[in-house]
Structures are given as structure tokens and as C-alpha cells.
Write a protein that holds these residues in place. Structure first.
Motif, PDB file in Angstrom:
ATOM      1  N   GLU A  99       0.828  -1.210   0.000  1.00 28.90           N
ATOM      2  CA  GLU A  99       0.000   0.000   0.000  1.00 28.90           C
ATOM      3  C   GLU A  99       0.858   1.254   0.000  1.00 28.90           C
ATOM      4  O   GLU A  99       0.364   2.345  -0.257  1.00 28.90           O
ATOM      5  CB  GLU A  99      -0.909   0.016   1.236  1.00 28.90           C
ATOM      6  N   PHE A 100       2.130   1.089   0.333  1.00 26.02           N
ATOM      7  CA  PHE A 100       3.029   2.240   0.452  1.00 26.02           C
ATOM      8  C   PHE A 100       3.741   2.476  -0.875  1.00 26.02           C
ATOM      9  O   PHE A 100       3.687   3.550  -1.435  1.00 26.02           O
ATOM     10  CB  PHE A 100       4.025   1.957   1.572  1.00 26.02           C
ATOM     11  N   SER A 105       9.935  -8.211  -1.731  1.00 20.05           N
ATOM     12  CA  SER A 105      10.162  -9.376  -2.591  1.00 20.05           C
ATOM     13  C   SER A 105      10.448 -10.588  -1.702  1.00 20.05           C
ATOM     14  O   SER A 105      11.559 -11.108  -1.669  1.00 20.05           O
ATOM     15  CB  SER A 105      11.338  -9.060  -3.506  1.00 20.05           C
ATOM     16  N   ILE A 106       9.430 -11.010  -0.991  1.00 16.12           N
ATOM     17  CA  ILE A 106       9.599 -12.038   0.044  1.00 16.12           C
ATOM     18  C   ILE A 106      10.067 -13.361  -0.564  1.00 16.12           C
ATOM     19  O   ILE A 106      10.948 -14.038  -0.047  1.00 16.12           O
ATOM     20  CB  ILE A 106       8.269 -12.244   0.811  1.00 16.12           C
ATOM     21  N   CYS A 486      10.813   3.383  -1.854  1.00 15.16           N
ATOM     22  CA  CYS A 486      12.002   2.740  -2.406  1.00 15.16           C
ATOM     23  C   CYS A 486      11.532   1.540  -3.232  1.00 15.16           C
ATOM     24  O   CYS A 486      10.771   0.719  -2.734  1.00 15.16           O
ATOM     25  CB  CYS A 486      12.882   2.287  -1.228  1.00 15.16           C
ATOM     26  N   ASN A 487      11.969   1.467  -4.460  1.00 14.31           N
ATOM     27  CA  ASN A 487      11.525   0.361  -5.312  1.00 14.31           C
ATOM     28  C   ASN A 487      12.115  -0.959  -4.852  1.00 14.31           C
ATOM     29  O   ASN A 487      13.210  -0.998  -4.304  1.00 14.31           O
ATOM     30  CB  ASN A 487      11.933   0.601  -6.766  1.00 14.31           C
ATOM     31  N   GLN A 520      15.709  -4.614   4.023  1.00 12.71           N
ATOM     32  CA  GLN A 520      15.663  -3.318   4.717  1.00 12.71           C
ATOM     33  C   GLN A 520      14.333  -2.592   4.458  1.00 12.71           C
ATOM     34  O   GLN A 520      13.879  -1.808   5.279  1.00 12.71           O
ATOM     35  CB  GLN A 520      16.821  -2.454   4.185  1.00 12.71           C
ATOM     36  N   ARG A 521      13.709  -2.872   3.318  1.00 16.75           N
ATOM     37  CA  ARG A 521      12.441  -2.212   3.002  1.00 16.75           C
ATOM     38  C   ARG A 521      11.294  -2.719   3.881  1.00 16.75           C
ATOM     39  O   ARG A 521      10.270  -2.067   3.986  1.00 16.75           O
ATOM     40  CB  ARG A 521      12.066  -2.458   1.527  1.00 16.75           C
ATOM     41  N   CYS A 522      11.483  -3.898   4.477  1.00 12.96           N
ATOM     42  CA  CYS A 522      10.399  -4.533   5.224  1.00 12.96           C
ATOM     43  C   CYS A 522       9.996  -3.676   6.419  1.00 12.96           C
ATOM     44  O   CYS A 522      10.845  -3.172   7.148  1.00 12.96           O
ATOM     45  CB  CYS A 522      10.847  -5.914   5.689  1.00 12.96           C
TER      46      CYS A 522
END
Lengths: 579, 292
Positions: A99-100, A105-106, A486-487, A520-522
Motif C-alpha cells: 500500500e506504500f 520481494s519475500i 524505495c523500489n 531493509q524495506r520490510c
């Protein structure tokens, strides 16, 4: 003597100096609410069929603790490198980060951790209980059977796995083409299961008699042998169609099968896609013929997209009615279909469009419309008193407990659901032996991840995860001020022109830096990662840190609630103080 | 905090009597983490003269000199001189005053001291009114605010004084804004100021006041963050009065900030639009000073 001199002689200068701390004021008495630390459930882990603790896995990956991250996966799934390739990753659909900007990419991170285990030679150490003397027979060394053996062995059982083929893996070995799942990756993960002590007996095709003999030697049987026979189409000329599953088996068995011309593949599942993409690699032009619409295909979306990119054609709303031979060609007669009302399960029902038919001239026809059990004893019996139907398996109490699992009972026939089946069966059998038949449901529901049917072996075995709240963190509970758009990282892959010429794997595993920056995006929804915001902002200096554990000192906490709001990942709660 | 190499130690005691969620307390906590033990704090009449504790208690682990409202900068100059006489050049002297004691009552002492190039850090923790005495307007109170001295329809119709520009105009070596909602940025600025010895350094810290602003205490940091995100309170630094550096670019609209606070709840959409235009104007002015 002046007046000034007189006063300085008689009155000494007084500067009042405070010497004690304000700590004698127990300002905690002001407080009418109490903040507290409470790890909660991330939506990804509740969406994962095996309930992997994804938020924690990514947190460990960010810290470079890959071995610990891998062990966290292995608590719930013995196949990270396999599932990191073939799982349909519903976790990513549930990811709050979606949503952000874009979901984490789990799936690729799982693959990275699965692969690095072998590259770096990790010897994972996770909790295994000592041998309890009970023996379990497992029929079928596919993902469900191997998972059952893995989890039962960890719970202290001795497991014998019987496999009809000459190598273990089941559908993973014979049904999924190597460009999606290379054999060495599978073999590594099966080896890790064998290293636990699981014995796999290949080339042992069992018959119904086995169930009678088994009670002499085993305390229970798990049937995870999958569907052995392709479903028939019930149309004239059907015998001229090639059995798609057998075709995939022959490719994986190393047979050279050059193909040419136009080939019709009937079906809309993952097997149909696998067959079509394999045919492209063998030199043919496949056309998938499906009776519903493209969006109704049970195949995974990503797989359909890849197939189309590789040049597979999909013809929708066409139902085969007969196959005729014409010289060396085949004529496929197709009934045109149209979308009718919705089915009870929400899928669009298709009905014949008038009596319109069309014909398709092809060089060969492949069928891939599904599979079914090849023998009656592999289906759960209906009329017996002691039968318990669970989400991913059915357990029966006959002469001895028999669990039907994997594709025999799963409504969603994915690899990860098969693993979930093996896990559920292991927990159900262990509960049966420890606490009795009547406690299975309750015990299993204690181990649920959030409100989902996914079960956690870590919770079952009494790990820290049992303290986690069932509450699933929603997007609006994450403090997004702490995150920057961040992509997601993209993994490299072999160019299309090259990938369609071989059965080599298409996608590459993420690099270490790529994996760490993706992790890190998590948001780590609901899981404290020690960011220390609570302690940094607390105006009362009432958050203490000892042995990496934060606590609130209620002698001083005024209950302002800043710690709870400023927790980026909603791992704190506030409640009214009980008088 | 790791990057700044700041010891994980607080010089603020529990048990102080600040309101729940007090932004000024958080400001002191963060500042002292950087400034450390070798600090003397000079505090005039303000919220902090209460938070610091009733005699004989102290809420700080460093010495505090309580002084009269108008005299922070003068007293800090004296403390500095006394330390210099003792040969102590290590200890940092910090003047720590609210907006009333800085923008209004202490302004002449501050202006004089920085013109004399006194060697101290002057911190104004800004909660945008005389909060300690019950929310009277100061020259830091922003346009549109209702206070007890600008009540009802007589809400404040004049703009907030730009204290940073006033100090930068003195051409002092370091002037900066900081916010408790951006602790890394704030602590970096305190470290920088601490290391720039020899002259006055001025830090203007935005310190939210849940009690006076009509905001729930748990939103204290959030509202301070929004002030920056909406460019109501931009984060920037000025060196030698001329070299401007912007630290954050906000892009959110001001109504989000205003509507969270009961001190602004009387504002009409038109009033909000007027304030948005003022914010935009100030922002453009700042961007021009920052240059390309």
C-alpha cells in the motif's frame, strides 16, 4: 565603616543548591493508561500457507544474520530454496508495504536464504525433540510426505518414507520443469531432511495391503502420494492426446524429445503452463486451449505472464469436444463458450455459446486438465466414526491412525500447501499420541498464525513466537513516517531469447547486497527490531534497556503514549490501567 | 545514533514534573545526550524552571543555574567568564530558554551577548506561547493561534517572529533550527554546535506542547514532525549568517497540521488558506537564501 561593608560582614551570600534527584517523585501515579511491548502478527505470515515468520526473517536478514534467518524459515518450512522458486507467494499480496509503494520481494529473499545455506554450508541448529520410540510410515516422498517426515522427526518420531519412483521429490522432481526448479536445489534440501534421520525408501510402490501390514511396525501412516492418474477429458478421440504429466516426467527423466509444429495443450492449470513452456524449449509452437477465460485460469499469474512472453498462445473460452486424426495431423473440435452466472465459489461459470464450434488443426494434442487418485484406498473413507477433516489433511482412526494429506486432500494444490499439510499432519498425530483424539482441534488452533489456518511449528514446540498477539497489523497501524519510498530490488534473469532455448534456470538468486537492501524495506509489521524509538523519545526516561530487552518503568511512566505511536512497526500496545 | 558516536546515556532524571508528552523535556533529553556531563545549563523563568524540579530536587545530572526571565544570555556570559577564569575551557555553557524568554523578554540580553561573541550555546525551545503561566501569546505564537490573551475572535493576527533570521543577522558562526521529531538531525546539530567553540551558537528547537496546543500527548512527536513535513517549521542551518543549508523538504499541506490542534480549531478554510500562503511565502524566501 560603610553600610555595604557592614552587611557583607554579617550576612553571608546564600546560593541554594539542589542536591537530590527528582527520582523520589513517583510520577507513575499520574498514569491512567499503560503502554507495553507486544509483538503482533504480520499480514504476510498469516497469508503464508506454512505461516513463516516473515517479518522476523527479514529483520534478521537486514542484520546480516543469514543463518538465524534461515533457521527461522526452517522452523516452519524445510524447503526455502524450493519454495523461494516455486511458491505462489500470497505473502506478497498481503504485504503492508504494497500500500506504500511495492510489496517486499519475500519470495526472492526466501530463495536467497535457501541458496546461501548451501553456498555457505550452514549447519542449521533448530529445536528437535529426542526420539520418543514411535515410528511413522509415510507414503510418497513428495513435498507433503517429506514435510511430514521432517516435522515428525523433529518431534521425536522415526519416519520411513516409501516412494514408488526411483528418486524422492514427487511433483518437485517430476512435475516442475528444471527452468523453474533445478534438480540440485531440490536434492540439497531433501538431503537436509535425510540428515535429520529420515529414511527414504525409493522404488517401493505400496498397495492397499500395506495399511494392514503397517500396524505391526508403525504407530501411524501418512498418505501423501498425490494423484497418480491424469483426469480424463471424456471426449471422443481422447486416446490420441498425450498425457501431459507423463510428458513432463519424461523430460525430467532426461529423455530427449524434439518437438515441432503446432501443439494444442488442453487445460488451464500450472501443469498446462509448464507443458507449454517446455514445448517452446523443445522447438514447438504450443497453443493452450482453455474452456474458461484467461483470468479464470488456476495457473499462477506470474507463470501465465512468463508463458505469454515466451510465445505461448492462449485461446480462451473453447471447450474440446472431439479429436480426429487427419493424415499426420489432428483436428481438435472446440465448442465456443460464453460467460454465464457466477459459480457458488465465485468463479464465472461458462456455458456453450449456441452450438458454435470451431476446429483447430495441430500436429499433436496434449492434455493437462488435472489429476485424480489412481486407487480408491488413497481417498479418505467417508463412513467411519473417527474421522477429522482439517484444513490441509484428513485424519482417520482405523486399525491405526491414517492421515490423508497433500494433493489427496488439499483444495489448493500448491507446493507450499503440501508442506502445510505435512506440518498439520505432524502436529495432529503428535497431539493424538500426547493428548488424545479429542484435543487435536484445540491444540492445533492454539498454533494458528493470526486468524489464518496456517500453523506454526515454533508455537507448537513452545518457542518465543507463542507470545505473539494474534492481532494482524494493518497498514494504518504502521507509522509510515519512518519509511522512505524505495523500489523493490529486481533479480537478474537470463534474456528471453536464450532462456527459451534451454531448460536452465531463468532467474538468478539475489546478491547479498541486493537481498539486504530488499529486506531493509520490510516494515517488520508487529515485530520489535530494537529501533529504540520508544526509549529515545520517552520524556520520563522510563524505558530501560537491559540484556537487549526493553521494559517500561511504571514508577515513572506518565502514560503519554508517545512510545506506542512512535513505534514504526506497531509492536507496542496501550491499555487502560487496571485499578 | 551510532554514526554520531554519542554515548547511550541520559542526563535527565525520571520523576520530573513535566506534563505527559512534554516536547521541551524530550528536547533537553536529546540535547544532553550529545552535550554530556561537562555542561552547565542556564535556565530563566520558563516551563523548564518548573520541570527542573522543586528545591532541593534536580531533574538534571548536570548543574543548572536558575536566573531571571530577561537574563539568560547575560548569566550564561557570566558563567562562561567564571569558567574561563578557572581555566575550564572544556565545559559547555548552555542558555536554555523558552520562546517567551528568547523572542520577547530575553531578547536584548541575547542580542547583546551574541554581538559580544560570547562563547556559549543558546537554545530556544519553542512551544509557541508562555505555556508555563497558562498559554499567553508570545511573539513566537503563530498567526491564527488562540491563546488566553488572544481569545475568541481575537485570535492572533500577526505573524510569528523569525528568530533564526534575527540571530543570523548578527552574523554569528552557527544558527540552526531543529525538531524533537528528527532526533538524528537535532543531535547532529548539537554536536556540531558543541564543537564550534569560541563564539555564540544558536539553536531553535521546535518543542511541541500537548497541553497548550490541544493535542493528545501521544501525538507530541507526530505533530512536531508534521510542522516540518508541512514546511511550517523548516529544518535548516546558517553558518556565519550567510551560508544556508536546508536539511529537509516538506511537501504536505498545512491543514493536516492545523486541524490536529485545538488551538487552531476556530480557523475557517479561508484562514487556513491564508496560513498556507504565508508558509509558502516563507518557504520560497528560505529557498532563495539557500540558493541553487
Amino acid at each position: 565603616m560603610t553600610t555595604a561593608q557592614a552587611s557583607s560582614d554579617h550576612i553571608s551570600l546564600l546560593i541554594s543548591r539542589s542536591k537530590i534527584s527528582t527520582e523520589i517523585n513517583k510520577t507513575g501515579s499520574w498514569c491512567f493508561v499503560r503502554p507495553g511491548y507486544q509483538d503482533r502478527t504480520a499480514p504476510c505470515s498469516a497469508a503464508c500457507p506454512v505461516g513463516e515468520d516473515i517479518g522476523r526473517i527479514e529483520m534478521l536478514a537486514v542484520q546480516g544474520l543469514f543463518k538465524k534467518a534461515l533457521e527461522t524459515i526452517l522452523q516452519e518450512n524445510p524447503f526455502p530454496a524450493v519454495c523461494g522458486r516455486v511458491c505462489f507467494h500470497p505473502c506478497e499480496g498481503a504485504c503492508n508495504r504494497g500500500e506504500f509503494d511495492e510489496p517486499i520481494s519475500i519470495n526472492k529473499l526466501e530463495r536467497f536464504l535457501g541458496d546461501i545455506a548451501f553456498l555457505d554450508g550452514f549447519g542449521p541448529s533448530i529445536l528437535n525433540l529426542p526420539n520418543n520410540g514411535k515410528k511413522i510410515a509415510i507414503v510418497g516422498a513428495g513435498p507433503a510426505g517429506l514435510a511430514a517426515a521432517y516435522f515428525l522427526t523433529r518431534l521425536g518420531y522415526v519416519c520411513d518414507v516409501f516412494e514408488a519412483a526411483d528418486a524422492p521429490g514427487g511433483l518437485l522432481r517430476w512435475g516442475i520443469p528444471s527452468y523453474r526448479l533445478p534438480s540440485d536445489i531440490l536434492e540439497n534440501e531433501i538431503q537436509r531432511i535425510q540428515n535429520l534421520g529420515v529414511r527414504i525408501h525409493c522404488g517401493e510402490k505400496l498397495s492397499e495391503d500395506f495399511l494392514i501390514e503397517a500396524k505391526e511396525r508403525y504407530q501411524a501412516v501418512f498418505l501423501g502420494c498425490g494423484h497418480g492418474r491424469s483426469t480424463g477429458m471424456n471426449i471422443a478421440g481422447e486416446q490420441m492426446a498425450v498425457d501431459g504429466l507423463k510428458f513432463l516426467y519424461r523430460i525430467r527423466n532426461g529423455e530427449k524429445l524434439p518437438m515441432q509444429g503446432t501443439i494444442a495443450v488442453i487445460g488451464g492449470g500450472n501443469s498446462a503452463i509448464d507443458i507449454a513452456r517446455s514445448l517452446i524449449r523443445l522447438g514447438a509452437k504450443p497453443i493452450i486451449v482453455y474452456r474458461r477465460r484467461k483470468q479464470d485460469m488456476p495457473a499462477f499469474e506470474h507463470e501465465i505472464k512468463m508463458a505469454l512472453e515466451e510465445g505461448v498462445q492462449i485461446q480462451e473460452l473453447l471447450s474440446p469436444v472431439r479429436i480426429d486424426q487427419d493424415g499426420s495431423d489432428y483436428i481438435l473440435s472446440l465448442q465456443e463458450m460464453k460467460v454465464g452466472e457466477q459459480d457458488a465459489d465465485g468463479r464465472a461459470r461458462v456455458v456453450p455459446k449456441d452450438s458454435k464450434t470451431q476446429s483447430l488443426r495441430v500436429n499433436q494434442v496434449f492434455s493437462a486438465i488435472g489429476a485424480e487418485p489412481d486407487e480408491v484406498w488413497k481417498v479418505p473413507p467417508e463412513k467411519i466414526p473417527e474421522i477429522l477433516t482439517l484444513s490441509h489433511c484428513t485424519i482417520t482412526q482405523q486399525d491405526l491412525p491414517i492421515v490423508f494429506g497433500g494433493d489427496l486432500t488439499n483444495s489448493n494444490k500448491s507446493v507450499t500447501d503440501a508442506v502445510a499439510s505435512g506440518k498439520q499432519a505432524a502436529m495432529a498425530l503428535d497431539t493424538l499420541f500426547q493428548k488424545g483424539w479429542e484435543n487435536i482441534n484445540d491444540r492445533l488452533s492454539e498454533c494458528r498464525v493470526g486468524n489464518s489456518p496456517a500453523l506454526s511449528m515454533e508455537i507448537y514446540m513452545g518457542g518465543d513466537r507463542k507470545n505473539r498477539s494474534r492481532h494482524i497489523v494493518a497498514y494504518n497501524e504502521v507509522n509510515i513516517d519512518y519509511f522512505q519510498p524505495c523500489n523493490r530490488v529486481v533479480s537478474l534473469s537470463v534474456p528471453l531469447q536464450k532462456s527459451i532455448c534451454s531448460f536452465d534456470e531463468i532467474d538468478h538468486t539475489l546478491s547479498t547486497t541486493g537481498a539486504m537492501s530488499e529486506a531493509q524495506r520490510c516494515f517488520n509489521c508487529g515485530i520489535c527490531n530494537g529501533c529504540d524509538n520508544c526509549r529515545l523519545f520517552c520524556p520520563e526516561v522510563a524505558v530501560t534497556l537491559e540484556d537487549n530487552k526493553r521494559q517500561i518503568n511504571f514508577d515513572y511512566c506518565k502514560g503519554c503514549g508517545i512510545c506506542v505511536v512512535e513505534c514504526p512497526r506497531s509492536a507496542m500496545v496501550i491499555e487502560e490501567k487496571k485499578v | 545514533m551510532m554514526q554520531l558516536n554519542i554515548p547511550d546515556r541520559d542526563y535527565l532524571n525520571s520523576g520530573h514534573v513535566g506534563c505527559p508528552g512534554c516536547g521541551a523535556t524530550i528536547a533537553m533529553k536529546l540535547a544532553l545526550r550529545v552535550l554530556g556531563e561537562k555542561t552547565v545549563v542556564v535556565i530563566p523563568a520558563c516551563c523548564w524552571s518548573i520541570i527542573a524540579g522543586n528545591y532541593p530536587q534536580s531533574a538534571l545530572k548536570v548543574p543548572i543555574l536558575h536566573t531571571a526571565f530577561a537574563t539568560t544570555a547575560a548569566a550564561a556570559s557570566g558563567v562562561r567568564a567564571a569558567l574561563d577564569m578557572k581555566g575550564d575551557t572544556e565545559t559547555t555553557v548552555v542558555g536554555w530558554a523558552g520562546d517567551g524568554g528568547t523572542f520577547d523578554i530575553g531578547f536584548q540580553a541575547l542580542s547583546g551577548a551574541v554581538e559580544r561573541q560570547e562563547d556559549f550555546i543558546y537554545v530556544c525551545y519553542d512551544n509557541e506561547a508562555y505555556m508555563n503561566t497558562g498559554v499567553q501569546r508570545s511573539s513566537s505564537t503563530p498567526y491564527g493561534t488562540r491563546t488566553t490573551t488572544t481569545p475568541g475572535t481575537e485570535w492572533k493576527k500577526t505573524r510569528k517572529k523569525n528568530i533564526v533570521e534575527a540571530l543570523a543577522a548578527h552574523r554569528i558562526s552557527y544558527t540552526a533550527t531543529a525538531s524533537i521529531a528528527f532526533p538524528d538531525d537535532m543531535m547532529r546539530k548539537f554536536k556540531k554546535a558543541m564543537e564550534m567553540k569560541g563564539g555564540p551558537r544558536f539553536i531553535h528547537v521546535f518543542a511541541s506542547c500537548p497541553t497548550g496546543w490541544g493535542v493528545a500527548s501521544e501525538l507530541s512527536i507526530k505533530i512536531a514532525r508534521l510542522a516540518v513535513q508541512t514546511n511550517m517549521f523548516p529544518l535548516y542551518e546558517v553558518e556565519d549568517g550567510v551560508k544556508y543549508t536546508l536539511n529537509y523538504k516538506g511537501n504536505r499541506s498545512i491543514d493536516e497540521y492545523l486541524k490536529m490542534q485545538s488551538r487552531f480549531k476556530h480557523l475557517t478554510e479561508e484562514d487556513i488558506q491564508t496560513i498556507q500562503e504565508m508558509v509558502n511565502e516563507d518557504w520560497q524566501l528560505l529557498l532563495r537564501k539557500i540558493g541553487p
